[in-house]
Each structure stands twice: as C-alpha cells, then as structure tokens.
Scaffold this active site. Sequence first.
Site, mmCIF file in Angstrom:
data_model
loop_
_atom_site.group_PDB
_atom_site.id
_atom_site.type_symbol
_atom_site.label_atom_id
_atom_site.label_comp_id
_atom_site.label_asym_id
_atom_site.label_seq_id
_atom_site.Cartn_x
_atom_site.Cartn_y
_atom_site.Cartn_z
ATOM 1 N N LYS A 208 0.870 -1.182 0.000
ATOM 2 C CA LYS A 208 0.000 0.000 0.000
ATOM 3 C C LYS A 208 0.901 1.224 0.000
ATOM 4 O O LYS A 208 1.602 1.502 0.972
ATOM 5 C CB LYS A 208 -0.943 0.037 1.194
ATOM 6 C CG LYS A 208 -1.928 1.191 1.069
ATOM 7 C CD LYS A 208 -2.843 1.330 2.231
ATOM 8 C CE LYS A 208 -3.898 2.402 1.929
ATOM 9 N NZ LYS A 208 -3.307 3.654 1.400
ATOM 10 N N PHE B 264 -1.600 -1.438 -10.355
ATOM 11 C CA PHE B 264 -2.066 -2.643 -9.665
ATOM 12 C C PHE B 264 -3.300 -3.257 -10.299
ATOM 13 O O PHE B 264 -3.806 -4.269 -9.814
ATOM 14 C CB PHE B 264 -2.329 -2.380 -8.181
ATOM 15 C CG PHE B 264 -3.166 -1.171 -7.867
ATOM 16 C CD1 PHE B 264 -4.514 -1.128 -8.166
ATOM 17 C CD2 PHE B 264 -2.586 -0.066 -7.261
ATOM 18 C CE1 PHE B 264 -5.282 -0.023 -7.866
ATOM 19 C CE2 PHE B 264 -3.346 1.050 -6.947
ATOM 20 C CZ PHE B 264 -4.702 1.073 -7.251
ATOM 21 N N ARG C 195 -17.770 -1.509 -2.557
ATOM 22 C CA ARG C 195 -18.845 -2.477 -2.635
ATOM 23 C C ARG C 195 -18.347 -3.806 -2.085
ATOM 24 O O ARG C 195 -17.473 -4.434 -2.671
ATOM 25 C CB ARG C 195 -19.331 -2.648 -4.081
ATOM 26 C CG ARG C 195 -19.786 -1.365 -4.755
ATOM 27 C CD ARG C 195 -20.890 -0.677 -3.986
ATOM 28 N NE ARG C 195 -22.005 -1.554 -3.709
ATOM 29 C CZ ARG C 195 -22.958 -1.282 -2.845
ATOM 30 N NH1 ARG C 195 -22.916 -0.159 -2.145
ATOM 31 N NH2 ARG C 195 -23.951 -2.116 -2.664
#
Length: 509
Positions: A211, A298, A367
């Site tokens: 990250k 990514f 979601r």
Amino acid sequence: MWLSDVVTASSALAATRSRKAKTAFLAELLSGAPADELAAAVAFLTGTPAQGRIGIGWRTLSELRTAPAESPALTVAEVDATLGEVATTSGSGSARRRSELLRSLLSRATAEEQDFLFRLLTGELRQGALEGVMVEAVAAASDVPVEAVRRAFMLSGRLPSTAHAAMAGGVAALNAFRIEIGRPLRPMLASPAESLAEATAELGSVSVEYKLDGARIQVHRRGDDVRVYTRTLRDVTAHVGELADLVRGLPCDSVVLDGETLALDDGGRPRPFQETMSRFGSTREEQVHALLLRPYFFDCLHLDGTDLLDVPLRERQAALRTVAGEYVVPGEHDPGDPGAILAASLDAGHEGVVVKHLDSPYAAGRRGRAWLKVKPVHTLDLVVLGVEWGHGRRSGYLSNLHLGARDPDGGPPVMVGKTFKGLTDELLAWQTTELPRHETHRDDWTVYVRPDLVVEIELDGVQTSTRYPGGVALRFARVLRYRPDKDASDADTIDAVRRLLPGDRTADR
C-alpha cells in the site's frame, strides 16, 4: 420542472436522517422530471452543477446578490443554461458578462432559491454523500435493479448521465455503457481491516500488495493518445508529462490502467505525499525542474480491445504483468508469508499492504470487502467543519480543527472531535490563509467552513461520547496531512469511526 421543486426536495432531504425517506423523495421527483431536465436536476441534488465548478466564489456571489423574487419563476432548464453560459464565457469582458448573467439569474430567484444557488455554486452542497441515495432513487424511479445503475455509474463516471439513461431506456440503456478510452471510471476502493490475519482469513485466496503513500491515478491510452486522471476523475495529463510518455511506450495499442504514482528520493524511498501532489498543478516549465513521478500499477481494466472489468482479479493481474512489467506494484499471489510482504512494505517507507480477493471483479467504491487495506496505525479521512484561533505561540493562526465524518445516508457531516496536534508551522500558516476561503460564518473563536476539505488523521482509537452527535469521539487524534486528491465523498463514514470502538464488529465500513 421548476427550480423550486428541486429546492423543496433538497430541504426535505436535509430534514430527515432516514435513508428510505430520502430515496422516496428523490424517486418521486425524478419520476416527474422532463427528460431534458432530468440530468440537471440530478446534478443539482447531488451538489454539483452539470458544468462542474464554474470558478465563482462566495464573495463574488455576495456582491451580486439582489432583492429576491416574490414567487418562483425559474426552471431547472433556465438555470442549467445560464450556468452553462457562465462556464463557457471567456476572453475580453468575460468577467463583466459572467457577473451580468449571475446577477440576472439571482434577481429572478426567491430567497430560498438564492440560498440554494449560493450553496450549489460555492460547493457547500457538494458533499457527495447523496450519491449512494441517488443511485437507489434512480433505480426506484426507473424500476431497474440498483446494481445495473451502480455499474453504469462506475463506467460513465457521471450520475446525471446515468440517471438519464435509466429513465429513458431502462436496463438495456444501462447495460450499453462500456469502458470508453478517454472517459475515466470511478475507482474501486479498499476497506480497512483490523489486522493482516483477519484480512487473509476473510478473503481466502488473495494477492497481497504494497500500500503506497502516493496519489491514485487512472491512465487511458489509445495509440499515442494518453490521458492521466486522478481518483476524482480530473484530467491531469498536462501536469504529468513523464507518466504519459512512459505509458505511451508500453507494449500495447490500447489500455486502461489503475494505480498510484509518487515521487521517490535518491534511495528509492517515497518522498512526502505533498511533494507528489504538487506535481498535479505544475506547469510545463516547472516540470523540467520538478521531481519525477514513478507509477506503480495494480490493475488492468482494458487491454487491446478487450474489457476486463468482469474477469477475476487474477486474470486482470496477468494482463497487467504482460503490459506494465517493472511498473507493477510489488506483491505476491497466495503468499506463503503475508507478514513478510507487510514488513518489506513498511521497511521501504510505505503505508502497509492491500489484501485482494483473487476471484473478485472490479467494482467502483467500497462495494463489499473484496479489497482490504492493512496499516499498522489507525487513520481516518475526515472533513474539516471549522477551525479555532490559536493561543500562545499559535496566536494569530487558525489552529484547532473541528473534524467530521461522512453521513452515509446523505445528511451533513457528523462531528467526531477536534485536534491541533501534528500541525507544523507550515501547515498552520497554510490553514490561516486557506480556510477563510471556505468560510461560511464565524464567531469570536471559530471560523466555520464548507465541508469540502479532507484531512487525514492518525488516532489511537475512538471512545463513546455524549459530547458529539455521533456518540463517538476520537482519541489522541493528530493531523498527518491534507488530502487534495480527495473530496468530501471520499471521507470515511461515521460507521467507519464507530467500528473502531473496542469490541465493535457491526458497522459497515
């Protein structure tokens, strides 16, 4: 459709916290909207004119304000047309012409309509929190599945055009949306996880990736034409020429890539986030002397004529490796030791890792929980609601920030705490200059601002509290940085804050 109908609906939305009631208000309004005014009505009610920000500030509007009209006379179409003319007026005499257009518009508005237009044009309505409610309302009004609306919204990037398609052509029109090179998609986001063990156990077969502490980018290429967009879908191609040149050299004819970019120091470690973001506003001349940006991709959403949104992540990442090569973000599929990847990421100066379900499709927003981010410290993206004048060494500076979390049901932000910790002298000076530009009103101690600035806060946790309306308060909060790459719709929700309560596992974040 009368503008007063939209203003009445906006007032009704503000008067209730019930998501069901908000959806019903909006669905009723959309059902009765003429086709040629529907998109503008949706834009107004989600807080942004169809033209976007038109460069008119509160002070300018205040100077143009006239006595209000006694009765409603403005239509949505008239307002939309006037704002369109204001947005496109340029050249010699344009300032005077823009003022004339707005003065005429305000003179025909009632007091309630003037107030609505002021907040719409200055961004005070632009909280983004109504997007989710509006998606459900569009589905209800057009009698189509809400998932079809969500997907079309992801692909179009614009809720007004999505609503128009749903009302005009139903599911068939929504299903007609495809990836269009040069039209940015709304990005998929990661949800926080409490720990690496929790994330890997929840998702099963996973990819674990660094990250990065960078800025989200989405890159579109067809032939030699390359466009670079931010997470808010702003085109920044002109400011990041080296990224466009790099993608232009990749082994493909057409591609849509999702990733992050950041500036590195001579040792390959990330430079401060603010240095990366400064490039998004630099001129060509400044770029020559600026720090170069390095992309890390990514995800691959399209490659050489094939859309990849609906294929599993493992297949999208295989395509990504073939086209992006050395520019793929570091990580592993089904790693034997996820902790080693987390440790390596932190050692390299990054924030942590993102754990992704390898069978998941690409879906905008948060979601479900197919992507989970793991960081060693708690951070929240909150909106600034106000700021207090400092004391002692900070006298004369705006210092103590009032912080709010987003209401997922479309209400105003919910205050969850205050902090002045972590503010450098540079940030204090910046706040004192910048925050009054967002001012709505003030008292002797506090300048209250529109909730459109996002700040990243590090904290030790949260605790129950009767002091703030959300029932929770931040513990030992400190400012990490402002996030100019995010708007208020990207802020964390009050549910995300509550989930940090000890033992709380119920809130959806």
